[in-house]
Motif scaffolding. Structure first.
Motif, PDB file in Angstrom:
ATOM      1  N   GLY A   1       0.804  -1.215   0.000  1.00  0.00           N
ATOM      2  CA  GLY A   1       0.000   0.000   0.000  1.00  0.00           C
ATOM      3  C   GLY A   1       0.838   1.265   0.000  1.00  0.00           C
ATOM      4  O   GLY A   1       0.539   2.229  -0.720  1.00  0.00           O
TER       5      GLY A   1
ATOM      6  N   GLY B   1       0.585   3.379  -3.231  1.00  0.00           N
ATOM      7  CA  GLY B   1      -0.035   4.694  -3.084  1.00  0.00           C
ATOM      8  C   GLY B   1       0.823   5.798  -3.665  1.00  0.00           C
ATOM      9  O   GLY B   1       0.318   6.740  -4.295  1.00  0.00           O
TER      10      GLY B   1
ATOM     11  N   CYS C   1      -9.945   7.261  -1.208  1.00  0.00           N
ATOM     12  CA  CYS C   1     -10.204   5.862  -1.577  1.00  0.00           C
ATOM     13  C   CYS C   1      -9.575   4.896  -0.584  1.00  0.00           C
ATOM     14  O   CYS C   1     -10.167   3.870  -0.228  1.00  0.00           O
ATOM     15  CB  CYS C   1      -9.682   5.587  -2.987  1.00  0.00           C
ATOM     16  N   GLY C   2      -8.371   5.222  -0.124  1.00  0.00           N
ATOM     17  CA  GLY C   2      -7.694   4.357   0.832  1.00  0.00           C
ATOM     18  C   GLY C   2      -8.456   4.205   2.131  1.00  0.00           C
ATOM     19  O   GLY C   2      -8.655   3.086   2.626  1.00  0.00           O
TER      20      GLY C   2
ATOM     21  N   VAL D   1     -11.986   2.113   1.597  1.00  0.00           N
ATOM     22  CA  VAL D   1     -11.874   0.656   1.536  1.00  0.00           C
ATOM     23  C   VAL D   1     -11.424   0.088   2.884  1.00  0.00           C
ATOM     24  O   VAL D   1     -11.914  -0.950   3.339  1.00  0.00           O
ATOM     25  CB  VAL D   1     -10.904   0.228   0.410  1.00  0.00           C
TER      26      VAL D   1
ATOM     27  N   PHE E   1      -4.977  -0.740   1.645  1.00  0.00           N
ATOM     28  CA  PHE E   1      -5.607   0.528   1.270  1.00  0.00           C
ATOM     29  C   PHE E   1      -5.367   1.621   2.309  1.00  0.00           C
ATOM     30  O   PHE E   1      -5.171   2.787   1.949  1.00  0.00           O
ATOM     31  CB  PHE E   1      -7.097   0.312   1.024  1.00  0.00           C
TER      32      PHE E   1
ATOM     33  N   MET F   1      -2.091   3.453   1.856  1.00  0.00           N
ATOM     34  CA  MET F   1      -1.951   4.353   0.721  1.00  0.00           C
ATOM     35  C   MET F   1      -2.074   5.810   1.160  1.00  0.00           C
ATOM     36  O   MET F   1      -1.671   6.722   0.429  1.00  0.00           O
ATOM     37  CB  MET F   1      -3.016   4.046  -0.327  1.00  0.00           C
TER      38      MET F   1
END
Length: 426
Positions: free
Chosen positions: A280, A284, A308-309, A312, A339, A342
């Protein structure tokens, strides 16, 4: 040694992250043995995990200020001395209170790491490489947590938990020798850098400057650190950190106490979430740089990765509360780690775009201080939830809700208009 000097800088910062998370994860890996040896319960263990961050949070800020004033080479050097000494001193603790004092002092040594790393990257990498540099350098942190499980676990089983802390302390002093030998505060000061590399870096440093000639700014530091964009980055970072320190402190105990694994099995299976976190971190950085090249919008490329990280990660952490098997639980936690991890490199590089170069250490230290208050809260709250609340399920639910809160605060506070207004101050 490598194709360019900044690659060496990135590698030094990478191994610093490995060591920092190896030694801070060591107590969580050894928690079953330490609790038995020193007669410590879950609530007390939560306090021990949290007290590390009392010294840590304070020196996040002071370390960043020191990196601006004295340079990252000196600050990181002295920090390595302190964290290595008190990591080794953990082996001497004979009671809960002795261990508590050592953990606070140990946290003081590790406090400057994040902000000093960011300052070093700000000095050494051009704008187009910031995401990758932050991602790669910080990928050492979850990798350190990953190798902590088998290394510390197996040393502890064969030689006792005290020996593992001494071994890690020795590694810290080895890293310090390489740091002082190979690192300089800026490219202009390095004796072995080529003219081409120096020009590439200095022509495109990521942070804006307060003045063209480097004269003192009339804009007070507090105008930056208490601005909405900086506080928004700090809020997102805090919510990520809550998940991170929940996993870092309690994942080994969750696997042994709740999922009923023995220490040997936990030491092997416990690697997976941290390998996911390493992916990640690196992924990322690559994604955020790719989005920047595609859109030309540095701010939105970083915000999208963070959003988004956290989204999720929140979903996976929430589902873990109802996981019915070890396989399901570890799979969900590993996905959450991929995630969630990231987001921190995107936070660091986003901060470099918001705050001028001369303020990046101190402002980054302030952000890191606020973010790492999660280190005080997360382990302690989790310990009390496990012992007196709804158990591990309630702890997973709380971490999930906070990840969603981080998304909301990022969207509200970090906007292009407010960032442009902050830049205008420079």
């Amino acid at each position: 040694m490598f194709k360019n000097i900044r690659s060496t800088v990135a590698l030094l910062l990478f191994f610093a992250g490995v060591l920092n998370y190896l030694d801070r994860a060591a107590l969580s890996v050894m928690a079953p043995l330490v609790k038995k040896d020193l007669h410590i319960d879950d609530a007390q263990m939560g306090i021990l995990f949290s007290c590390f961050f009392i010294g840590y949070c304070l020196f996040c800020f002071l370390g960043g200020w020191g990196a601006d004033r004295y340079g990252p080479r000196k600050v990181f050097g002295w920090a390595a001395v302190v964290w290595s000494l008190f990591c080794g001193a953990t082996a001497l603790a004979g009671s809960f209170f002795q261990l508590l004092i050592v953990r606070v002092l140990f946290g003081i040594g590790e406090g400057p790491m994040g902000t000093t790393t960011n300052k070093s990257i700000s000095n050494w990498f051009p704008r187009r490489e910031v995401g990758r540099a932050v991602g790669f350098s910080n990928a050492g942190q979850p990798l350190g947590a990953a190798v902590a499980a088998p290394i510390v676990g197996l040393i502890g089983l064969h030689f006792g938990w005290r020996v593992s802390f001494v071994a890690i302390a020795i590694l810290g002093f080895v890293w310090l020798a390489f740091w002082l030998w190979l690192f300089r505060d800026k490219p202009e000061q390095h004796p072995r850098i080529t003219a081409a590399e120096r020009t590439l870096i200095t022509a495109e440093r990521p942070a804006t400057r307060l003045t063209e000639k480097g004269a003192p700014s009339r804009v007070r530091l507090w105008r930056y650190v208490f601005s909405l964009p900086v506080l928004g980055v700090a809020a997102a970072f805090f919510c990520f950190n809550y998940i991170q320190f929940f996993f870092l402190s309690w994942l080994p105990s969750y696997l042994t106490d709740f999922q009923h694994l023995d220490i040997k099995s936990m030491s092997l299976i416990g690697i997976l979430p941290w390998l996911g976190a390493t992916i990640g971190f690196i992924g990322g950085g690559l994604v955020s740089d790719a989005l920047y090249r595609r859109t030309g919008n540095f701010l939105q490329s970083r915000k999208l990765v963070i959003f988004c990280g956290l989204a999720v990660a929140a979903l996976c952490v929430m589902l873990t509360a109802w996981a019915s098997s070890v396989t399901m639980a570890v799979t969900l936690i590993t996905l959450a780690s991929v995630f969630a991890y990231m987001t921190p490199q995107a936070c660091w590089s986003l901060l470099q775009d918001i705050v001028p170069a001369e303020r990046i250490g101190t402002a980054g230290g302030f952000v890191h201080l606020l973010a790492n208050l999660a280190g005080i809260l997360s382990p302690g709250i989790t310990g009390f939830l496990i012992q007196y609340g709804g158990g591990y399920a309630s702890a997973f639910m709380l971490a999930s809700v906070l990840a969603l809160a981080g998304m909301l605060l990022l969207a509200v506070f970090v906007r292009q208009r407010s960032v442009n207004a902050l830049r205008a101050l420079a």
